[in-house]
Each structure stands twice: as C-alpha cells, then as structure tokens.
Design an enzyme around this catalytic site. Structure first.
Site, short mmCIF file in Angstrom:
data_model
loop_
_atom_site.label_atom_id
_atom_site.label_comp_id
_atom_site.label_asym_id
_atom_site.label_seq_id
_atom_site.Cartn_x
_atom_site.Cartn_y
_atom_site.Cartn_z
N GLU A 113 0.86 -1.19 0.00
CA GLU A 113 0.00 0.00 0.00
C GLU A 113 0.89 1.23 0.00
OE1 GLU A 113 -2.43 -0.26 3.52
OE2 GLU A 113 -2.89 -2.36 3.12
N LYS A 115 2.22 4.65 1.51
CA LYS A 115 2.26 5.20 2.85
C LYS A 115 1.83 6.66 2.77
CE LYS A 115 4.90 5.21 7.08
NZ LYS A 115 4.69 6.60 7.48
N ASP A 117 0.96 10.34 3.68
CA ASP A 117 1.55 11.26 4.64
C ASP A 117 0.46 12.14 5.26
OD1 ASP A 117 3.61 12.17 6.10
OD2 ASP A 117 4.55 13.35 4.52
N TYR A 230 -7.46 1.49 6.07
CA TYR A 230 -6.74 0.24 5.78
C TYR A 230 -6.78 -0.81 6.89
CZ TYR A 230 -3.32 3.48 7.82
OH TYR A 230 -2.70 4.42 8.60
N LYS A 316 10.56 3.25 3.17
CA LYS A 316 10.46 4.70 3.01
C LYS A 316 11.24 5.23 1.82
CE LYS A 316 9.81 7.08 6.57
NZ LYS A 316 9.04 7.51 7.74
N CYS A 405 23.98 43.09 16.11
CA CYS A 405 22.66 42.64 15.67
C CYS A 405 22.27 43.35 14.37
CB CYS A 405 21.64 42.93 16.76
SG CYS A 405 19.95 42.60 16.23
N CYS A 408 19.06 45.73 15.59
CA CYS A 408 19.14 46.85 16.54
C CYS A 408 20.56 47.35 16.74
CB CYS A 408 18.53 46.45 17.88
SG CYS A 408 19.53 45.29 18.81
N CYS A 423 21.49 38.21 20.41
CA CYS A 423 21.37 39.65 20.62
C CYS A 423 20.81 39.81 22.02
CB CYS A 423 20.42 40.25 19.58
SG CYS A 423 19.79 41.87 20.06
N CYS A 428 15.21 44.77 21.54
CA CYS A 428 15.50 44.66 20.11
C CYS A 428 14.17 44.49 19.37
CB CYS A 428 16.40 43.45 19.86
SG CYS A 428 16.57 43.06 18.10
S1 IVH Z 1 -0.49 0.32 8.74
C1 IVH Z 1 0.06 -1.85 12.57
N1 IVH Z 1 -0.79 1.37 6.33
O1 IVH Z 1 2.16 5.25 9.03
C2 IVH Z 1 0.13 -1.08 11.33
N2 IVH Z 1 0.02 2.76 8.08
O2 IVH Z 1 4.52 4.68 10.73
C3 IVH Z 1 -0.49 0.22 11.41
N3 IVH Z 1 0.40 5.09 7.43
O3 IVH Z 1 0.63 5.40 12.19
C4 IVH Z 1 -0.21 1.09 10.28
N4 IVH Z 1 -0.21 4.86 5.33
O4 IVH Z 1 -0.41 6.77 10.30
C5 IVH Z 1 -0.41 1.58 7.61
N5 IVH Z 1 -1.13 2.17 4.19
C6 IVH Z 1 -0.77 2.38 5.45
C7 IVH Z 1 -0.34 3.65 5.91
C8 IVH Z 1 0.05 3.79 7.24
C9 IVH Z 1 0.22 5.71 6.26
C10 IVH Z 1 0.89 5.74 8.66
C11 IVH Z 1 0.02 5.50 9.86
C12 IVH Z 1 0.90 4.90 10.91
C13 IVH Z 1 2.25 5.27 10.43
C14 IVH Z 1 3.24 4.25 10.93
#
Ligand code: IVH
Length: 665
Positions: A113, A115, A117, A230, A316, A405, A408, A423, A428
């Site tokens: 999946e 990840k 942000d 998820y 990552k 500075c 000032c 400073c 200031c």
């Molecule tokens: S699974 C036990 N799936 O990443 C597993 N996490 O570093 C629980 N995150 O706290 C997480 N996309 O906020 C999972 N497809 C994904 C994710 C995901 C983002 C985040 C999530 C988690 C953090 C862990």
C-alpha cells in the site's frame, strides 16, 4: 404530508444522498452531475426543515454538528494503535523479508500500500437497528489514548456516518486509516491563510493535523480533508489484509486504489520504485510504501516487537534533493534573541514546492558544511522539515556571525557553553516583533487575522509593542492599516476581544516562557490549575512536576520572577484572564465527590471518556472495575458483566438519565 409518509420519504432521500456521496467522495466516480446532486440534497434539506423532529444525527445534512468544546476529550483505543518499523533501502527490506520467511516459511504473499503522509485516525462504529453508525473518531495520540475529534471528522465527506457492517463483525468495531489533505486543498488552504494574514502551514500533513484539531467543526469542513482506510479491528470475517481492504470498500470506506498483492520481494521492490517515480501524479503526498504480510494467521504467528508488528514494514523514500546556488547568507533574530543564519537560495523546485531558503542553524554548522555566498549546494526537503543544505560542491570555512545585531545594532554574544549567538537587547525590535507573533500565533492565542503582516504594521506604527497593547486597540486604529476596511477591522477587534479568556495552557505557551513548548505548557496547566499557583511556585516545587527537569524549572521560575512578571501583569491589567484547566483548590461539594463510579455500555449524551472526565472534575473517581467499594454503576445499552456484578454486589445502578439527574446536568 402526514408524518409517517414524511418519515419514509426522508429515509429514502437520505439513502439516496448517502449513495451518491459514496460514489463521489469514496469512489471518485459520481453518477449524477453536480446540479442533479444539489437538487437532491436540497430536497432532503427542505423536507427536513418542514419536519425538524424527524432529522436524524446520521443524516448527510448533519455533518457539521457543532463545536468540539474547548478541549478534546481523551479516548482509549479498543486496541493500541501501533507504529511501523522502517526500511530505508533494499538491503533492509531484504533482511526483513528473510526474517519473515524464517518464521512463517516461503509461502508468503505481501500486500503493498502507499504510505499516506497524513495522520492516523480511528473511527468507532456501533451496531444499531439500521446497521451501524459512527460513534467516535479519535486521533492516534500515544497509541493507547487519543483525542476525541468526532465533531470534526464527521465533516469529512468520505467518512460514512452510517454503514452496513459485514456479517461477523461484533457490535462495536473500529476502522482505522489516514486522514490527509490533498495537494490542491493544501494550496487553497494556504492561499486563504495568507490572505487572512496568517502564517501558512508548512506542509499538507501539518495542515491536515491542524484542520482536524479545530475547535470549530465548520472550519474543518471547509478544508476538504480526505481519507484512506486500511485497518479493521477486529477483522471479523476477513482472513487477510486483502480481504480487509475489500471489506472496507464493501462497507463504503475510501480505500487507496493503488494497492497490489505480490508473491516475491522483487515485485515489492519494483512497486516501491514505480511509486518513487510516479509519486507526484497522485494529488497527495506519500513518504514510502507499506508492505504487509497478507494472511492473518501468518500475521499472528509473526506477532509484535515493542510497538510495531513484525508482519509489516514501512519502506520509506529518501528525502528529495536538488542542486542550486547560495546567493547570500543572512541572519534572523528570533524571539529569544538567538541569531539563525539562513541561506538565501536561487529558487529551485524540490518535491513539488519551490524552495528559496535553507536553514543553516548556527555558525558552527555553516563552517562544518563549508557554506558561503556563491557556493553551489545540494539541498533536500524531507516531509515536514525545513529545507537544508546537504553538501557543498567546493566547501570553504571561515564564515562568521556578525558582531552586531543586524536589526538593533547591539552587541552579539555567545554565552559560555552555548553554540548559539544572541542579541542581548531585550528591546530589540526583531525580538519584540517575534514575541508578538508567537503570542498571537498558532498554539498560542491563535488570533485569526492577526498574522505577521498585520503585526508588523501595528508594531511599526508603534500601536503595539507588547502583547497587552493588543487589547487596547481601537476600531479606528485597525481600520487605518493597509488592507483593512470597516468590516475586517471590526472582525479583528472582535477576535482579539474573544481571545481574552484562553485556556491556561495556551496562555502559558503564548507568553514564550523559555523552554516551554506546547506539551510542557499543558503539563504545567494541568498540574497547577491556575496562573497564580504557577507564578507562586518556586524552582523546588516545579521540579516535582512530572516531565519538568531542573534546567527547565530554573528557567520557568526565573521567567516569572523576572521579565515575565511585568508581561503577565500587563496582560492581566488589560483584562486577559486565562481559564484554569482543573478546579482550583478542592472540588465543589456535590453528590459525586469522593465517590467511585463505573461506566458500562454505551452512552448517548457524551462519550464515556468525557463522562469519566466529568466525574473527576466533580471530585469523584472513575474506574473500570466493579467492586464492593464502587458507589455507582452507570449502565447504558449493551452493558454486560459489569452490570451483573453490580447487581450481585448490590451496588446502585443508574441509567444515563438518572446519572445526569444526580449531578444536576
Ligand atoms: S499500517 C500496525 N498502512 O504510518 C500497522 N500505516 O509509521 C499500522 N500510514 O501510524 C499502520 N499509510 O499513520 C499503515 N497504508 C498504510 C499507511 C500507514 C500511512 C501511517 C500511519 C501509521 C504510520 C506508521
């Protein structure tokens, strides 16, 4: 129309709107044109207006249900919300794959999946006659307890308020995933923030987190947050992660379409590389991919290490980098007088944003890296961090901080044992202005419309030199500023006025006490309860507080004995009155004082954590186990063994209404 007909028709309309919301917000695949949808929605609204008694809380018209209150109640998760172990390169992911195969054997399938942000969110559902309804949304918090952000999360259109649960799910279950801000919504939000004279958010993740923790749900609603889910807890009929994802789709949740299932690690690595190249095409930020062992029986066998499952890993992406030229090095003076050198860069795109500045932290760092005006450098931007210089093509040393500075002209000193140059002139103008920004800004008094541009004008016109001066501003003075008119001036005055009674923790943070960040401000507010109690506390009393070390205690005590004392007095004289966060002194006399209360089953009028907090506030104790010493058991629908035990031990059992009657609410 007779009420029964109306009830039937309303239910039908609600179902239709829900269906089309789901097509639009969860599946990104609408069947209706916007105009057709609007007409349908309007019909529902109008019929509800005619029959206000038939409006249900799970109606699609009731997403913005109101205000979360001055704070968010704490919520204990059904099971802990875990974090993930990380792999940063191929070698690390291969090592993980080997460990997995060593335990469960070679018959392993991985679900990949993206990840996302954003921020992790848990949605609690409870079965009722019509299926199941959303009863609570909570942030991850420390993994065990999060914050109740239900009112805000209800406004996210892809979060279903009502679902048909899969067969085999218990009466209460949680769906977990990510709340995030799409890039277009992020840009729009920041444009609006800038227009309102407020500090823009640093990145989509901060922006999503800030939007979820709004006290006014209508602001969250305006930010266009999105979700991808998820996790299903418990997983009910699902035997694998893939089944979970399919089950979530079936129940109407939004699930990321870019998922995949593979048998070999080479395919996993190819997936990772594919999304590294295509990550800017999907409208939201990702910081890697998540690889999960598909089968639940194998997940069980693999178990956990510390707070992460062994069966999943975040693979990552490295922060993104670019090359550019340093045009100049300038120094900024912060609120405490510390000088920070900043590299002014020839603008360059990194990870989808234009970067113009990179922080250089301090003199030592500039020379360790060998940065100078004219240097060709590689910079990087990692998620939320301010861009930084990674390396210099032809490094040179010998850069020095200015001796005076830049604002000032006072002497700059470097205190014994400190890296930073400061400073030392407390008057200031740069420091004064920064202190004002901090005071009015996010995390502090959070006065909307009082951003850096407006504060600079107020400061330069000498209308405001210290925080207390804000509270004597007149309508005429504000109206005369650039970019203000009658109405916007009145709005700002109203907002300043409304900030007179901040929660104590926010007030403490706003003061800018050295060493006191948001978390410490909360700890102090919770421990002392009132500003007076904190001001009177000496160093010895302060170190007794959990989380306050000796150095911090010294700084805090010195602040309230020194410069801070006048600052606070002026604010109090100006009518600012921070609200204590626990009752000062002994709790009020009342029927709950000194009593032990156990809640069981579900509640209607407030969440269980809120009710427990209320009991505490009233001087009672809320516990989880019924014993002979328990004074009251408050039982709602679904109460089980605790209720039986209470009856056996002859403990007084109250229903929810009786409990609220007892405490007079
Ligand atoms: S699974 C036990 N799936 O990443 C597993 N996490 O570093 C629980 N995150 O706290 C997480 N996309 O906020 C999972 N497809 C994904 C994710 C995901 C983002 C985040 C999530 C988690 C953090 C862990």
């Amino acid at each position: 129309m007779a009420a029964t007909d109306a009830a039937g028709q309303l239910e039908q309309l609600r179902q239709q709107v829900r269906y089309h919301d789901h097509r639009y917000y969860a599946l990104d695949d609408p069947e209706l044109t916007d105009a057709e949808y609007d007409a349908l929605y309007l019909e529902l609204r109008q019929l509800e207006e005619e029959h206000p008694d038939l409006v249900t809380p799970d109606s699609p018209t009731q997403r913005v249900a109101g205000v979360a209150g001055s704070q968010f109640a704490k919520v204990r998760h059904r099971s802990p919300m875990l974090s993930l172990q990380n792999a940063f390169d191929e070698e690390e992911i291969r090592a993980w794959d080997q460990r997995v195969r060593g335990i469960v054997g070679d018959e392993v399938t991985y679900v990949c999946e993206l990840k996302i942000d954003g921020l992790a969110m848990s949605l609690a559902y409870e079965r009722d006659e019509g299926g199941a309804r959303l009863v609570r949304a909570a942030t991850r918090g420390d993994g065990q307890t999060g914050e109740d952000v239900t009112a805000n999360v209800r406004t996210i259109r892809s979060v279903p308020l009502r679902i048909q649960p899969l067969d085999g799910l218990p009466d209460q279950f949680e769906v977990r995933g990510e709340v995030y801000m799409p890039l277009d919504a992020f840009e729009r939000t920041n444009r609006q923030m800038e227009e309102a004279g407020r500090q823009p958010f640093m990145n989509p993740r901060n922006s999503a987190a800030g939007s979820v923790r709004q006290l006014d749900a209508s602001i969250t609603a305006s930010r266009n947050l999105q979700t991808f889910m998820y996790t299903l807890d418990p997983s009910g009929p699902a035997g694998s992660q893939w089944d979970v994802l399919e089950g979530l789709i079936e129940m109407g949740f939004r699930v990321n379409p870019n998922r995949a299932r593979f048998d070999t690690l080479d395919q996993v690595i190819a997936y990772h590389d594919h999304w590294l190249t295509h990550r800017h095409e999907i409208g939201h930020e990702i910081d890697g991919v998540v690889v999960k062992v598909d089968r639940h029986d194998q997940q069980l066998e693999l178990g956990f290490v510390a707070r992460s499952p062994r069966w999943a890993i975040a693979f990552k992406y490295a922060p993104e980098q670019a090359q550019t030229v340093v045009e100049d090095i300038v120094c900024y003076v912060g609120r405490t007088g510390v000088l920070t050198p900043v590299a002014k860069l020839r603008p360059v795109m990194v990870a989808g944003v234009t970067v113009r500045n990179a922080t250089l932290h301090n003199e030592q760092m500039v020379n360790e890296k060998g940065v100078y005006a004219g240097a060709r450098v590689t910079i990087q931007r990692a998620g939320d961090v301010i861009p930084e210089v990674v390396s210099v093509v032809e490094p040179r040393t010998g850069w020095m901080m200015p001796t005076h500075c830049p604002v000032c002209g006072s002497e700059i000193v470097r205190e014994e044992g400190y890296i930073a140059h400061r400073c030392i002139n407390p008057f200031c103008p740069a420091q004064q202005l920064e202190r004002l920004r901090h005071f009015a800004g996010r995390g502090g008094m959070d006065i909307e419309g009082l951003g850096p541009a407006t504060l600079t004008q107020l400061f330069e016109k000498e209308l405001v030199r210290e925080p207390s001066h804000l509270y004597r501003l007149t309508l005429e003075q504000v109206r005369d500023l650039d970019r203000f008119a009658e109405k916007s001036a009145q709005n700002l005055i109203d907002r300043i006025e409304a900030s007179r009674t901040p929660p104590l923790s926010r007030f403490l943070y706003a003061l800018g006490v050295p060493e006191v960040g948001e978390a410490t401000a909360e700890v102090l507010a919770a421990d002392f309860g009132t500003l007076d109690a904190l001001r009177e506390a000496g160093e010895e009393r302060l170190v007794e507080v959990d989380g306050i070390g000796p150095a911090m205690a010294k700084e805090i005590a010195a602040f309230f004995a020194g410069n801070g004392s006048e600052l606070v007095d002026h604010l109090l004289e100006a009518g600012v009155s921070p609200r204590g966060e626990k009752p000062a002194g002994p709790p009020p006399e009342g029927p709950i004082k000194g009593k032990t209360v156990v809640f069981t089953g579900s509640m209607e009028r407030m969440s269980r954590p809120e009710a427990e907090a209320l009991v505490k506030q009233l001087g009672g104790k809320a516990t989880g186990t019924v014993t002979a010493k328990t004074d009251y058991v408050v039982a709602g629908p679904g109460a089980g063994t605790k209720l039986e035990k209470a009856e056996k031990l002859e403990v007084t059992v109250l229903d929810e209404d009786a409990f609220f009657d007892l405490i007079g609410r």
